[in-house]
Structure formats: structure tokens, C-alpha cells
Design an enzyme around this catalytic site. Structure first.
Site, PDB file in Angstrom:
ATOM      1  CG  ASP A 249      30.765  22.086  25.586  1.00  0.00           C
ATOM      2  OD1 ASP A 249      31.905  22.102  25.059  1.00  0.00           O
ATOM      3  OD2 ASP A 249      29.739  22.519  25.018  1.00  0.00           O
ATOM      4  CG  HIS A 393      28.674  17.771  27.926  1.00  0.00           C
ATOM      5  ND1 HIS A 393      27.999  17.326  26.800  1.00  0.00           N
ATOM      6  CD2 HIS A 393      28.295  19.076  28.091  1.00  0.00           C
ATOM      7  CE1 HIS A 393      27.245  18.308  26.316  1.00  0.00           C
ATOM      8  NE2 HIS A 393      27.412  19.381  27.082  1.00  0.00           N
TER       9      HIS A 393
HETATM   10 NI    NI Z   1      27.199  23.286  27.968  1.00  0.00          NI
END
Ligand code: NI
Length: 430
Positions: A249, A393
Site C-alpha cells: 500500500d 507497504h
Molecule cells: Ni494505506
């Protein structure tokens, strides 16, 4: 004036004889005395006149009489043929006799239109506005429709098949107003790592007609029924497989290339939930991820908590994310991962037309807390299962711990027999 050539004494100057005749016979002046004493000159003509003229005249008379008779007969025959005789036709399947020269108009008038009547003009409510204001009576001869204005000049041939039909009712001119019928929703999201739209909601339509003549309103009911929104939770567990989906992400960002390098070297495809604003800042990184076989999806435009925004702002965040991704790499997707996973029934109801899926996760590595590469690795390995979606991430901060942990995560999952899949691939196996 009657002229009698056989008159026995045609003497010059006799009463009844004209001066001109005298002149012709004698060749002398009409006042000359010789005309009185010269009858023998014309005498030799008299026998010829007596013999031929009567016969010629009689012949002429007979000829004229025969001709007149023939003309009369011909005229009578023609009149009978074209005007007087009676012929049979069928009207609406029944036999009807009529004079041969009857026009369709006269036939109709003489038979009270065979019971056919014009249609009625109806108000939008169905009330009668004009008993004869609808479509006119229609007529056809041998299958050819004859307009009302042509009936008086249309001959009906012998054995013709005539149809006469009543006019249809018509409804007055009207305005149509369309009012939406809100659709219902059946949103169930609890318990699913993936929440997907099984059926998109669509408002129905209710039509109201307003008569231009009557001014009346008629509710024509629901002309398009609404379709309920159906959202359901999903946890794909492909039977007989051992698959796992790595997801990243908040990118693309400065450390995304290091992640992409590892994935490329290990031959793994992952899914990147990108921010529209980041895609705009690092379009080449997103393009590279796409080119190397990874899936790109939407993580909103600027990463707000969507549940804290009003409907318009929330929708703008979602559409802004899609637009940023599309502008950066051309990817057209309808898959969202809401920031913080925060997306409830209200958000679904307000934005379900924009997305097909909200993809959450099964395994949260909590990498954003920077717990160390080992903790990130262990969080994945200790919770791995078939169909698991792993949250990591590649943007939003220092991702050096993810870069350090990722090679061992891949190697150890592979050692346990896992295949790496994108969300699209996982859905295809569901
Ligand atoms: Ni996020």
C-alpha cells in the site's frame, strides 16, 4: 323549307319556286320573260330525279336508323356494363351486392359504414375526451388501404374484398415526467477479507403523464423496477491450491523500486494499492510495476479516513484515486482498498456505483510500526494459509524493514509450497 324534286309542274315563277331556281334553270336574268316560256329545257332531268332521289334518301334514312339503333344499343350496353348492372363483393367477409359504378364512399354511406366507428380520444387518465376524436375508420380494397379522402373516387371492382374497421382509441398528447424509485440495499461486509458487489444497485423509474389537453395527471406506475445493491463478503480459498497474495500500500514511492527488484528477482507477482496523488508523483514506478506483471488498484487519492468525509468528498477521494492511476499508467480498475480498511455500509451505499470490490487483508504485518524485519517476516509466516492476503507497504514512510524482510518471506513461503498470486488471479480461483 321542304323541297319536293318530284313536283310535277316546276314552272319558273310558279308560287313556291325561288328566283334563284329560275335563274339556275334558264341561265337568264331573273327578270327576263324567257323564264316563263322555257320549261322544256329542264324536262329531261325530271325522270332521273324521280327514280334516284327517293332511293338515296331512303337509303340514308335506313342507314341513319340502323346507325342510331346500333349507337343506342352500344350506349345501353356500355351503360349496363359500367353503371347499371349489379355486382357482388365481400365486405369484412360477408357478400354484398351493389351497382357496378358505386364508389367506396357511396358504399360506406349506403351501409352506415358497416357499423364501423372512429376511435375515441382518451385523456391520460382513460376518461373519454372526444367520442370520435381517435383514429378514423380505416378501409381497404383488396388489401390496399384507402384513405378517407380517396374513398369518393375509388371504384370498387367486381369480386373486391373490402375491409372496413373501426378506428383505434388514442390517448391525448402528454408530457412525461420520470421520477426515480430508490433502490434497496443488501450490504453484508462482516467477515470478508474481500467485500464485493454481487449486484450493482440501480434506481427504478416511475412515470407520471400530464395530459396537454385535459391537464390531468396519471401515475403510470413503475416502468423500470429498481435493482437492489447486493454486497457480500468473500474469502477465496481455492480448493487443492496453496496460494497467497502479497499486497503493498501507499505507493508508489522512492522505495518501491527496491521492492520491485526483489519481486522481479524472485519471480513473484504482487498487487499494489496505489494512491492517486503518489501515482501522479511517481508515474514511471507505477508503469514499471505494471510492465513487470503486477496488479495496480486504488487506495484513494490522498489516504484520508473515508468514514470521516461527507458523501461528495468521499466519492471525490475514490474517483481521484482511480483518475491518478489511470493518468499515470493507463490502468482502468474498479478495485479499491479503503485507507485503514475503513469502509462501512454507509460508504458502500454512497459509493457502490464507483467500485466493484473493497479488498482488505487476512494478515497485517504491522510493518508501518517498524517492528523490525524479523517481526514482519514472522507475522506472515505464522499466519500464512491458503488464500491469505498479506498487507505490507511500499510507500508512506521508511520501508527499509520491508525491503529487508521480503526476500526471506518469499523464500520461506515458497518452501512451504505457496504460490504467489495477484488479487485478480485469486478472484479467478474463487
Ligand atoms: Ni494505506
Amino acid at each position: 323549307m321542304s323541297r319536293t324534286p318530284e313536283a310535277p309542274v316546276a314552272q319558273a315563277g310558279a308560287p313556291g319556286r325561288s328566283a334563284a331556281s329560275v335563274n339556275r334553270i334558264t341561265g337568264r336574268g331573273m327578270y327576263g320573260n324567257a323564264s316563263r316560256v322555257n320549261p322544256p329545257l329542264g324536262r329531261h332531268h325530271r325522270p332521273l330525279k324521280r327514280r334516284v332521289w327517293p332511293r338515296v334518301l331512303a337509303g340514308i334514312a335506313i342507314t341513319v336508323a340502323i346507325a342510331a339503333g346500333a349507337c343506342a344499343a352500344a350506349w345501353s350496353w356500355w351503360m349496363w356494363q359500367h353503371h347499371w348492372r349489379s355486382i357482388d363483393i365481400t365486405v369484412n367477409g360477408s357478400s354484398v351486392s351493389m351497382r357496378v359504378d358505386t364508389t367506396l364512399g357511396a358504399l360506406m354511406a349506403g351501409n352506415d359504414d358497416f357499423g364501423a366507428v372512429p376511435g375515441r380520444l382518451l385523456a391520460v387518465t382513460g376518461d373519454v375526451l372526444d367520442q370520435h376524436g381517435g383514429e378514423p375508420v380505416s378501409t381497404a380494397v383488396n388489401g390496399h388501404e384507402i384513405a378517407a379522402r380517396d374513398r369518393e373516387t375509388t371504384a370498387v371492382p367486381e369480386h373486391a374484398d373490402v375491409t372496413v374497421e373501426s378506428g383505434k382509441d388514442t390517448t391525448e398528447a402528454h408530457d412525461v415526467s420520470r421520477e426515480p424509485v430508490p433502490h434497496g440495499s443488501n450490504i453484508v461486509i462482516a467477515g470478508g477479507a474481500i467485500q464485493r458487489v454481487r449486484q450493482h444497485g440501480r434506481d427504478g423509474v416511475r412515470e407520471i403523464w400530464v395530459g396537454k389537453k385535459s391537464g390531468k395527471k396519471a401515475d403510470k406506475g413503475v416502468t423500470e423496477p429498481p435493482v437492489d445493491l447486493v454486497v457480500e463478503p468473500l474469502n477465496p480459498r481455492p480448493a487443492g491450491r496453496k496460494v497467497i497474495a502479497l499486497t503493498f500500500d501507499d505507493g508508489p514511492g522512492p522505495q518501491s523500486p527496491a521492492i520491485l527488484d526483489i519481486l522481479r528477482d524472485k519471480g513473484v507477482h504482487a498487487t499494489f494499492f496505489n494512491l492517486g496523488s503518489q501515482a501522479a508523483a511517481f508515474p514511471a514506478v507505477e508503469q514499471r510495476a505494471l510492465a513487470e506483471g503486477h496488479q495496480i488498484a486504488n487506495h484513494s487519492n490522498t489516504h484520508p479516513d473515508l468514514t470521516k468525509l461527507d458523501k461528495a468528498a468521499m466519492r471525490a477521494e475514490i474517483t481521484g484515486g482511480f483518475a491518478g492511476i489511470k493518468a499515470a499508467s493507463g490502468v482502468d480498475t474498479r478495485i479499491l482498498r479503503a485507507p485503514y480498511g475503513a469502509f462501512g455500509t454507509k460508504q458502500w451505499a454512497d459509493a457502490s456505483d464507483l467500485i466493484d470490490m473493497n479488498v482488505l487483508w487476512d494478515i497485517d504485518t504491522l510493518d508501518w510500526k517498524r517492528p523490525g524485519p524479523n517481526a514482519i517476516h514472522d507475522a506472515v509466516l505464522s499466519n500464512a494459509h491458503n488464500g491469505a492476503i498479506v498487507l505490507m507497504h511500499d510507500g508512506g514512510g521508511d520501508r527499509s524493514q520491508d525491503v529487508k524482510a521480503l526476500p526471506r518471506i518469499i523464500d520461506d513461503l515458497r518452501a512451504q509450497g505457496y504460490e504467489f498470486v495477484t488479487i485478480d488471479q485469486l478472484m479467478q480461483m474463487a
